[in-house]
Write a protein that holds these residues in place. Structure first.
Motif, PDB file in Angstrom:
ATOM      1  N   UNK A   1     -31.911  11.519 -48.769  1.00 22.72           N
ATOM      2  CA  UNK A   1     -32.418  12.184 -48.044  1.00 22.72           C
ATOM      3  C   UNK A   1     -33.164  13.132 -48.406  1.00 22.72           C
ATOM      4  N   UNK A   2     -32.478  14.040 -49.388  1.00 23.67           N
ATOM      5  CA  UNK A   2     -32.942  14.812 -50.497  1.00 23.67           C
ATOM      6  C   UNK A   2     -34.097  14.349 -51.538  1.00 23.67           C
ATOM      7  N   UNK A   3     -33.025  12.951 -51.910  1.00 19.67           N
ATOM      8  CA  UNK A   3     -33.834  12.390 -53.364  1.00 19.67           C
ATOM      9  C   UNK A   3     -35.263  11.813 -52.645  1.00 19.67           C
ATOM     10  N   UNK A   4     -35.562  11.159 -51.446  1.00 18.73           N
ATOM     11  CA  UNK A   4     -36.624  10.657 -51.215  1.00 18.73           C
ATOM     12  C   UNK A   4     -37.923  11.744 -50.590  1.00 18.73           C
ATOM     13  N   UNK A   5     -36.663  12.366 -50.185  1.00 18.89           N
ATOM     14  CA  UNK A   5     -38.123  14.229 -49.620  1.00 18.89           C
ATOM     15  C   UNK A   5     -38.327  14.226 -51.238  1.00 18.89           C
TER      16      UNK A   5
ATOM     17  N   UNK B   1     -45.011  11.386 -54.107  1.00 17.96           N
ATOM     18  CA  UNK B   1     -46.380   9.882 -54.312  1.00 17.96           C
ATOM     19  C   UNK B   1     -47.538  11.264 -53.267  1.00 17.96           C
ATOM     20  N   UNK B   2     -47.244  11.792 -52.743  1.00 18.74           N
ATOM     21  CA  UNK B   2     -48.882  12.290 -52.016  1.00 18.74           C
ATOM     22  C   UNK B   2     -49.152  13.414 -52.704  1.00 18.74           C
TER      23      UNK B   2
ATOM     24  N   UNK C   1     -49.973   2.792 -49.486  1.00 16.70           N
ATOM     25  CA  UNK C   1     -48.656   2.101 -48.891  1.00 16.70           C
ATOM     26  C   UNK C   1     -47.526   2.571 -49.475  1.00 16.70           C
ATOM     27  N   UNK C   2     -46.974   3.438 -50.614  1.00 17.34           N
ATOM     28  CA  UNK C   2     -46.175   3.517 -50.831  1.00 17.34           C
ATOM     29  C   UNK C   2     -45.823   5.399 -50.560  1.00 17.34           C
ATOM     30  N   UNK C   3     -47.199   5.360 -50.031  1.00 18.02           N
ATOM     31  CA  UNK C   3     -46.612   7.591 -49.667  1.00 18.02           C
ATOM     32  C   UNK C   3     -46.644   6.646 -48.057  1.00 18.02           C
TER      33      UNK C   3
ATOM     34  N   UNK D   1     -42.819   5.274 -47.615  1.00 14.45           N
ATOM     35  CA  UNK D   1     -41.887   6.479 -47.730  1.00 14.45           C
ATOM     36  C   UNK D   1     -41.906   7.582 -46.121  1.00 14.45           C
ATOM     37  N   UNK D   2     -43.605   8.280 -46.057  1.00 10.00           N
ATOM     38  CA  UNK D   2     -43.452   8.865 -44.776  1.00 10.00           C
ATOM     39  C   UNK D   2     -42.507   9.025 -43.623  1.00 10.00           C
TER      40      UNK D   2
END
Length: 326
Positions: A42-46, A52-53, A60-62, A65-66
């Protein structure tokens, strides 16, 4: 780094996080090790979402991930109180920990109340004519006639107590709900309540009833005011989430703040019931002042012991992440 390279580099972690979430939705409980792994992911994907933002806004990747982080957050910050153990942990860990984590907002709410209260007291004490623009003309007239409204007849106390509880809960919920207006309504509610309370005390002191009013307020005032500050702080943090969402979208940031705020409102209601019972039965009674002081300080000490000390020990790594990580 182009989008495709970014996806190839980080895709394994995203898929592993999705697998853990799907496993949870499949009703197989995650093990302690899996919960810890989910927390790390979770921390890594945050961090990935923040990148990405910044680098790939609108792609689409942003969006993916959101959505993935929203699912993960729903699990990590879940407030499942469907059984006794979960309810016990919610009240003994989640609520007091949330109170401590959001203490800056509660302190801000306290200042927003007490600064206008001090101003109201000073001006009403020196110039009782302030009562009219504040809508306190009736209060002034009562005090001018050398009487005070705090003597509730014994037969009316159950009804008064119920009314007081309902009114205080309504004010707390309004302060909480005021957060959706960027916190401005919560600020207004705190400031105006502070101004009125201070002005009433100032008028009472001007006419020689200050000690009588304080004698009435001390029994229930510690809990009652503390809860109003807590509810006001809950509203302020929602307003702050809208103004400063950080790495989240405003919708997600508001959702996170609302989850924290709801925990504070949940505990506010029973605390206000206790304050209402004290205000309806003990505050207007003929009990000695020392008894009312002991009730006020004792109930306040118990409340703050719970809010400041509960849940400080016995937390595993997964629990610590779930309830303390932002």
């Amino acid at each position: 780094m182009n989008t495709h390279h970014f996806i190839r580099l980080r895709q394994n972690d995203w898929e592993r996080l999705q697998t853990l979430l799907n496993q949870h939705r499949g009703r197989r409980p995650l093990t302690a090790a899996e919960v810890r792994e989910l927390g790390v992911l979770y921390r890594a994907v945050t961090s990935d979402l923040a990148q990405a933002r910044r680098d790939y806004p609108g792609e689409r990747v942003t969006t993916y991930l959101n959505h993935l982080l929203t699912q993960a957050h729903s699990y990590l910050y879940q407030s499942d109180v469907s059984n006794y153990r979960q309810a016990l942990r919610y009240f003994t860990r989640v609520i007091p920990q949330t109170y401590r984590r959001t203490g800056l907002f509660t302190l801000t709410a306290c200042l927003l109340f007490f600064i206008p209260a001090l101003i109201g007291y000073i001006y009403a004490y020196t110039d009782p004519n302030l009562a009219e623009p504040l809508g306190l003309q009736e209060v002034r007239e009562t005090l001018e006639n050398e009487s005070i409204w705090t003597n509730i007849p014994v037969e009316d106390r159950p009804y008064a107590s119920a009314f007081i509880m309902t009114n205080n809960i309504r004010v707390a919920i309004l302060a909480f709900g005021g957060g959706v207006a960027l916190g401005l309504f919560a600020v207004y509610l705190l400031a105006m309540n502070g101004l009125h309370v201070g002005a009433v005390l100032g008028l009472a002191s001007h006419y020689g009833f200050g000690d009588t009013l304080l004698d009435f307020m001390i029994g229930h005032g510690v809990i009652e005011l503390s809860v109003i500050f807590m509810a006001g702080g809950a509203g302020l943090q929602m307003g702050w989430a809208l103004m400063n969402p950080g790495p989240y979208s405003r919708r997600d940031a508001l959702g996170l703040a609302a989850q924290r705020a709801v925990s504070l409102i949940v505990i506010s209601i029973p605390l206000l019931v206790i304050a209402g019972l004290i205000e309806g039965f003990i505050s207007p009674s003929g009990s000695p002042s020392v008894v009312k002081v002991l009730v006020g300080l004792g109930s306040g000490a118990l409340m703050y012991a719970y809010l400041l000390l509960a849940g400080r020990s016995g937390l595993g790594r997964a629990d610590s992440f779930r309830y303390n990580h932002e």
